[in-house]
Scaffold this motif. Structure first.
Motif, PDB file in Angstrom:
ATOM      1  N   ALA A 314     -16.795 -25.590  35.518  1.00  7.71           N
ATOM      2  CA  ALA A 314     -15.461 -25.110  35.165  1.00  7.71           C
ATOM      3  C   ALA A 314     -14.551 -26.262  34.741  1.00  7.71           C
ATOM      4  CB  ALA A 314     -14.849 -24.358  36.347  1.00  7.71           C
ATOM      5  N   ILE A 315     -14.619 -27.391  35.449  1.00  7.20           N
ATOM      6  CA  ILE A 315     -13.776 -28.538  35.096  1.00  7.20           C
ATOM      7  C   ILE A 315     -14.179 -29.102  33.744  1.00  7.20           C
ATOM      8  CG2 ILE A 315     -13.117 -30.873  35.753  1.00  7.20           C
ATOM      9  CD1 ILE A 315     -11.843 -28.720  37.458  1.00  7.20           C
ATOM     10  N   ILE A 316     -15.474 -29.252  33.501  1.00  8.31           N
ATOM     11  CA  ILE A 316     -15.930 -29.747  32.206  1.00  8.31           C
ATOM     12  C   ILE A 316     -15.520 -28.779  31.100  1.00  8.31           C
ATOM     13  CG2 ILE A 316     -17.975 -30.295  30.829  1.00  8.31           C
ATOM     14  CD1 ILE A 316     -19.324 -31.257  33.379  1.00  8.31           C
ATOM     15  N   HIS A 317     -15.627 -27.497  31.371  1.00  9.60           N
ATOM     16  CA  HIS A 317     -15.246 -26.474  30.402  1.00  9.60           C
ATOM     17  C   HIS A 317     -13.762 -26.577  30.059  1.00  9.60           C
ATOM     18  CE1 HIS A 317     -14.925 -21.880  29.397  1.00  9.60           C
ATOM     19  NE2 HIS A 317     -14.666 -22.647  28.368  1.00  9.60           N
ATOM     20  N   LEU A 318     -12.909 -26.686  31.067  1.00 14.20           N
ATOM     21  CA  LEU A 318     -11.471 -26.697  30.794  1.00 14.20           C
ATOM     22  C   LEU A 318     -11.061 -27.954  30.023  1.00 14.20           C
ATOM     23  CD1 LEU A 318      -9.458 -28.644  32.768  1.00 14.20           C
ATOM     24  CD2 LEU A 318     -10.383 -27.111  34.509  1.00 14.20           C
ATOM     25  N   ILE A 319     -11.718 -29.079  30.263  1.00 15.57           N
ATOM     26  CA  ILE A 319     -11.393 -30.304  29.528  1.00 15.57           C
ATOM     27  C   ILE A 319     -11.787 -30.166  28.061  1.00 15.57           C
ATOM     28  CG2 ILE A 319     -11.966 -32.753  29.259  1.00 15.57           C
ATOM     29  CD1 ILE A 319     -12.187 -32.912  32.296  1.00 15.57           C
ATOM     30  N   LEU A 320     -13.017 -29.723  27.806  1.00 17.78           N
ATOM     31  CA  LEU A 320     -13.475 -29.586  26.427  1.00 17.78           C
ATOM     32  C   LEU A 320     -12.700 -28.495  25.695  1.00 17.78           C
ATOM     33  CD1 LEU A 320     -17.348 -29.947  26.931  1.00 17.78           C
ATOM     34  CD2 LEU A 320     -15.692 -31.686  26.237  1.00 17.78           C
ATOM     35  N   HIS A 321     -12.427 -27.390  26.378  1.00 15.02           N
ATOM     36  CA  HIS A 321     -11.634 -26.325  25.753  1.00 15.02           C
ATOM     37  C   HIS A 321     -10.224 -26.814  25.444  1.00 15.02           C
ATOM     38  CE1 HIS A 321      -8.618 -23.072  26.092  1.00 15.02           C
ATOM     39  NE2 HIS A 321      -9.431 -22.468  25.251  1.00 15.02           N
ATOM     40  N   GLY A 322      -9.625 -27.577  26.356  1.00 10.20           N
ATOM     41  CA  GLY A 322      -8.271 -28.068  26.134  1.00 10.20           C
ATOM     42  C   GLY A 322      -8.176 -28.963  24.912  1.00 10.20           C
ATOM     43  N   LEU A 323      -9.113 -29.891  24.777  1.00  8.49           N
ATOM     44  CA  LEU A 323      -9.100 -30.781  23.614  1.00  8.49           C
ATOM     45  C   LEU A 323      -9.336 -30.002  22.326  1.00  8.49           C
ATOM     46  CD1 LEU A 323     -11.188 -33.727  25.105  1.00  8.49           C
ATOM     47  CD2 LEU A 323      -8.720 -33.686  24.700  1.00  8.49           C
ATOM     48  N   PHE A 324     -10.265 -29.072  22.365  1.00  7.25           N
ATOM     49  CA  PHE A 324     -10.576 -28.271  21.175  1.00  7.25           C
ATOM     50  C   PHE A 324      -9.393 -27.394  20.776  1.00  7.25           C
ATOM     51  CE2 PHE A 324     -12.450 -24.233  19.520  1.00  7.25           C
ATOM     52  CZ  PHE A 324     -12.888 -24.736  18.298  1.00  7.25           C
ATOM     53  N   LYS A 325      -8.784 -26.716  21.747  1.00  3.46           N
ATOM     54  CA  LYS A 325      -7.698 -25.788  21.429  1.00  3.46           C
ATOM     55  C   LYS A 325      -6.443 -26.528  20.993  1.00  3.46           C
ATOM     56  CE  LYS A 325      -8.403 -22.137  21.627  1.00  3.46           C
ATOM     57  NZ  LYS A 325      -8.309 -21.067  22.590  1.00  3.46           N
ATOM     58  N   ALA A 326      -6.156 -27.698  21.563  1.00  2.00           N
ATOM     59  CA  ALA A 326      -5.018 -28.489  21.111  1.00  2.00           C
ATOM     60  C   ALA A 326      -5.186 -28.881  19.653  1.00  2.00           C
ATOM     61  CB  ALA A 326      -4.863 -29.735  21.990  1.00  2.00           C
ATOM     62  N   GLY A 327      -6.403 -29.267  19.283  1.00  2.00           N
ATOM     63  CA  GLY A 327      -6.665 -29.606  17.891  1.00  2.00           C
ATOM     64  C   GLY A 327      -6.466 -28.426  16.962  1.00  2.00           C
ATOM     65  N   LEU A 328      -6.904 -27.233  17.384  1.00  2.00           N
ATOM     66  CA  LEU A 328      -6.732 -26.047  16.550  1.00  2.00           C
ATOM     67  C   LEU A 328      -5.260 -25.716  16.336  1.00  2.00           C
ATOM     68  CD1 LEU A 328      -9.511 -23.591  17.815  1.00  2.00           C
ATOM     69  CD2 LEU A 328      -9.471 -24.940  15.717  1.00  2.00           C
ATOM     70  N   PHE A 329      -4.458 -25.832  17.379  1.00  2.00           N
ATOM     71  CA  PHE A 329      -3.036 -25.524  17.230  1.00  2.00           C
ATOM     72  C   PHE A 329      -2.340 -26.548  16.336  1.00  2.00           C
ATOM     73  CE2 PHE A 329      -3.275 -22.478  20.730  1.00  2.00           C
ATOM     74  CZ  PHE A 329      -2.365 -21.528  20.290  1.00  2.00           C
ATOM     75  N   MET A 330      -2.696 -27.809  16.465  1.00  2.00           N
ATOM     76  CA  MET A 330      -2.012 -28.824  15.669  1.00  2.00           C
ATOM     77  C   MET A 330      -2.396 -28.788  14.198  1.00  2.00           C
ATOM     78  SD  MET A 330      -1.580 -32.140  18.166  1.00  2.00           S
ATOM     79  CE  MET A 330      -3.273 -32.248  18.707  1.00  2.00           C
TER      80      MET A 330
END
Length: 508
Positions: A314-330
């Protein structure tokens, strides 16, 4: 070499300097060029957290703080996301009336969030988490002249207050029964032995309710849909570092949650959210709300991992998802473009390569699971790994046109596998000692998770073959309605701009 006390002192001093810089930025006489200096200042706490993460391999308790690998990793992750978004916003938001306020609020909010997961005192944890929730509410309603933004902030704020009250009652209850305000003592074996089974279940249910709200899980998902009116950088921070709180908090409380009935309750809410979030994403036409629906589904999957005891996953998932989703929004501004639809006609070898991809994914998943079949983390990881490999193989190789395109696709899949393996190896090494490991899902929880997976896949496959049926139309319209925000948070155009134009383009 810097010792433990020096690193922690440097971290809090750098956070204090960053907060002072944020407050100074609010003064109208400070030139806007100071923003670039400010983004340099906020680099210091992120770098200090990184150095602490690399050099501090043992747990350390200093006053009301608990410094371990998980806490330093989350502090570094949150502060880094805040730094990247603020650097991105220097030019993106230039000209906004709330320009100064935005940088100040974002700095203070990410600072409070980074300290939350370093707290060893329940009272301090509640205070830092309250500051984070308040800061995020103010960021959603940053444009106070826009009524829609005010309405969205008001609704989100009420949801956040409810979440905080749930966590307040749960933590106070735990502290009173265990006899400890210190986090490390309250969730220790001696502290948990003070709880009766019904008390443990009651506290866990409150914690689950407290985390599913900021994670935008059904039926509390509407606040995240409403928040799409927030500036894009705010959405990037929200989806990258704020909604992830559920995985972090449940990982911290893992000894309390493990083996309790509340895991099934969490699994039900998260499983429903995965299905609904995926469905809403498929029917939405607004790009930002597609990303919102994707986040709902992803956070649901992260909480499913927690329900199965796979906290490291779950922790690895949230880190990778966070970086990916921040990039998509920007890069959301470049999402709308004109392009020609490319039609692919599968050749005779496509079916063969799809079968090869499915068999390969199954074999890799089974082999990976057999390396440690008794761990819930290993079970989840094997499912993710096998399905991801099969999906990537199908998209990049099976649907390729000709030998050259398939070879290129194979090279991409192989490169992605190497990168994933490296990141997974590094993060697993960091988290192995800091994350609760002695847990595995009960048979009932595992069967229920399998039921959600199979039923969701079966329904999706049936609807795919009956796209013209009445059932498909009903489901489609229901998902559209479920994915719509509150009517008061939607306008055809921002009405506050009428006042702006009537004043000749002058905000003041």
């Amino acid at each position: 070499m810097l010792n433990f006390l020096s690193l922690t002192t440097m971290f809090f001093v750098s956070l204090a300097v960053a907060a002072l810089s944020a407050v100074l930025l609010l003064h109208p006489r400070v030139p806007l060029t100071f923003v670039r200096i400010h983004t340099g200042i906020i680099t210091l706490p992120a770098l200090t957290a990184l150095v602490s993460l690399i050099t501090n391999h043992t747990n350390g308790i200093f006053g009301p703080w608990h410094f371990d690998a998980l806490g330093w990793l989350m502090a570094f992750f949150i502060l880094t996301i805040g730094l990247i978004v603020q650097r991105y916003s220097v030019r993106y938001l230039l000209g906004e009336r709330s320009y100064r306020k935005y940088f100040a609020l974002l700095t203070l909010t990410t600072g409070a969030a980074s300290m939350t997961w370093l707290c060893n005192d329940f009272r301090l944890l509640l205070a830092c988490w309250a500051a984070t929730l308040l800061g995020m509410t103010l960021l959603i309603g940053l444009n106070r002249e826009w009524q829609v933004a005010r309405k969205a902030a008001s609704f989100s704020g009420r949801q956040f207050l409810l979440s905080w009250l749930f966590s307040f009652v749960a933590i106070i209850w735990l502290a009173q029964v265990s006899g400890h305000w210190q986090f490390s003592l309250a969730i220790s074996d001696d502290g948990l032995r003070q709880l009766d089974s019904w008390e443990r279940t009651g506290i866990n249910l409150l914690l689950v309710l407290a985390v599913v709200i900021p994670a935008a899980q059904w039926p509390f998902h509407r606040w995240l849909l409403d928040s799409a009116v927030a500036p894009t950088p705010v959405s990037a921070v929200m989806h990258a570092g704020f909604v992830n709180v559920g995985g972090i908090m449940l990982t911290r409380f893992a000894p309390l949650l493990s083996g309790d009935f509340a895991q099934i309750f969490l699994l039900v809410l998260a499983g429903i959210s995965v299905l609904l979030g995926t469905g809403i994403m498929l029917v939405q036409v607004d790009y930002k709300r597609q990303l919102v629906a994707s986040t709902i589904a992803q956070m649901g999957f992260m909480l499913v991992q927690c329900a199965l005891g796979a906290y490291e996953a779950a922790i690895i998932h949230l880190i990778l998802h966070g970086l990916f989703k921040a990039g998509l929004f920007m890069q959301a501004g470049s999402a709308v473009r004109h392009y020609e639809r490319i039609s692919r006609t599968p050749d005779r070898l496509s079916f063969f390569w799809k079968v090869v991809g499915g068999v390969l994914g199954l074999l890799v998943g089974v082999v990976y699971w057999l390396t440690a079949p008794g761990e819930g983390y290993q079970l989840i990881s094997s499912l993710i790994l096998g399905w991801s490999l099969s999906f990537a193989w199908t998209q990049m190789i099976a649907y390729g046109q000709g030998t050259i395109e398939r070879m290129a696709g194979f090279s991409v899949v192989a490169g992605m596998a190497l990168v994933f393996g490296f990141i997974h190896y590094v993060l697993s090494g960091v988290l192995h000692q800091a994350v609760y490991q002695h847990t595995q899902p009960s048979m009932l929880v595992a069967i229920f998770a399998l039921f959600i997976l199979v039923s969701g896949s079966t329904i999706g496959a049936w609807l795919g073959r009956h796209a013209s049926s009445g059932s498909f139309a009903v489901l489609y319209l229901w998902l559209v309605r479920l994915g719509d925000p509150h009517p008061v948070t939607v306008e055809s155009h921002p009405n506050y701009l009428v006042k702006y134009i009537s004043r000749g383009g002058n905000y003041k």
